[in-house]
Write an enzyme that holds these catalytic residues in place. Sequence first.
Site, PDB file in Angstrom:
ATOM      1  CG  HIS A  90       0.170   3.157 -13.793  1.00 35.73           C
ATOM      2  ND1 HIS A  90      -0.124   3.865 -12.662  1.00 35.73           N
ATOM      3  CD2 HIS A  90       1.090   2.013 -13.773  1.00 35.73           C
ATOM      4  CE1 HIS A  90       0.442   3.003 -11.753  1.00 35.73           C
ATOM      5  NE2 HIS A  90       1.169   2.281 -12.303  1.00 35.73           N
ATOM      6  CD  GLU A 141       2.337   5.723 -16.038  1.00 33.25           C
ATOM      7  OE1 GLU A 141       1.061   6.017 -16.643  1.00 33.25           O
ATOM      8  OE2 GLU A 141       2.723   5.798 -14.810  1.00 33.25           O
TER       9      GLU A 141
HETATM   10 ZN    ZN Z   1      -1.395   5.645 -12.148  1.00 28.30          ZN
END
Ligand code: ZN
Length: 207
Positions: free
Chosen positions: A47, A129
């Site tokens: 992400h 992330e």
């Molecule tokens: Zn995401």
Amino acid sequence: MPTPSEAAAQATGWCDGSGWLATARACPSPNFGLRPDGTVVDLIVIHSISLPPGQFGGPEVEQLFTNRLDWDAHPYFQQIRGLAVSAHFFIRRGGELVQFVDVASRAWHAGASHWRGRDNCNDHSVGIELEGLEGGCFEPAQYATLAYLCAAIATRLPIAHVAGHEHIAPGRKQDPGPGFDWAALRRDLGWPAASFPSLDISAPIHR
Ligand SMILES: [Zn+2]
């Protein structure tokens, strides 16, 4: 004397056989649950996030993932007010690694999703992330940490696939976006092409 498996775990940085990485700064999140019994965790989901979007270096992402974000601190936060989410890991622009959830547990990063025959990717994935702006580029230090991290995760879990949020939730999510260099990650890891999204999805690989 450590057993061979303990020595291997130490070499790759896992704490005492747990799903916490010693080389990451621990920032425990309450936003996690159990994985369903018998789940084979074989997917890494990548992400991108920054809060407010496009602003790097602040504490807001860690605050969001630990339910400590002040929703009134920025107008954008009204759009995410009350959100309870998490990822297992966060890689900052300088490559610093933060961990929120034990990889043995189910973090809340994917939402409604599907990849290669299975729904609900939170059940069977590890979420990473990258500090960044969806569609923007990422730093060399982040790729270096990401490659180390993926390899470390693969020493604990039978990772067979890596995909972006955009691939597991097409039409709903666009991160990390076309600025993410899938070819670089694949080259750094040396994993087979079949482990990654089809290379025609992300344009930068052709550069
Ligand atoms: Zn995401």
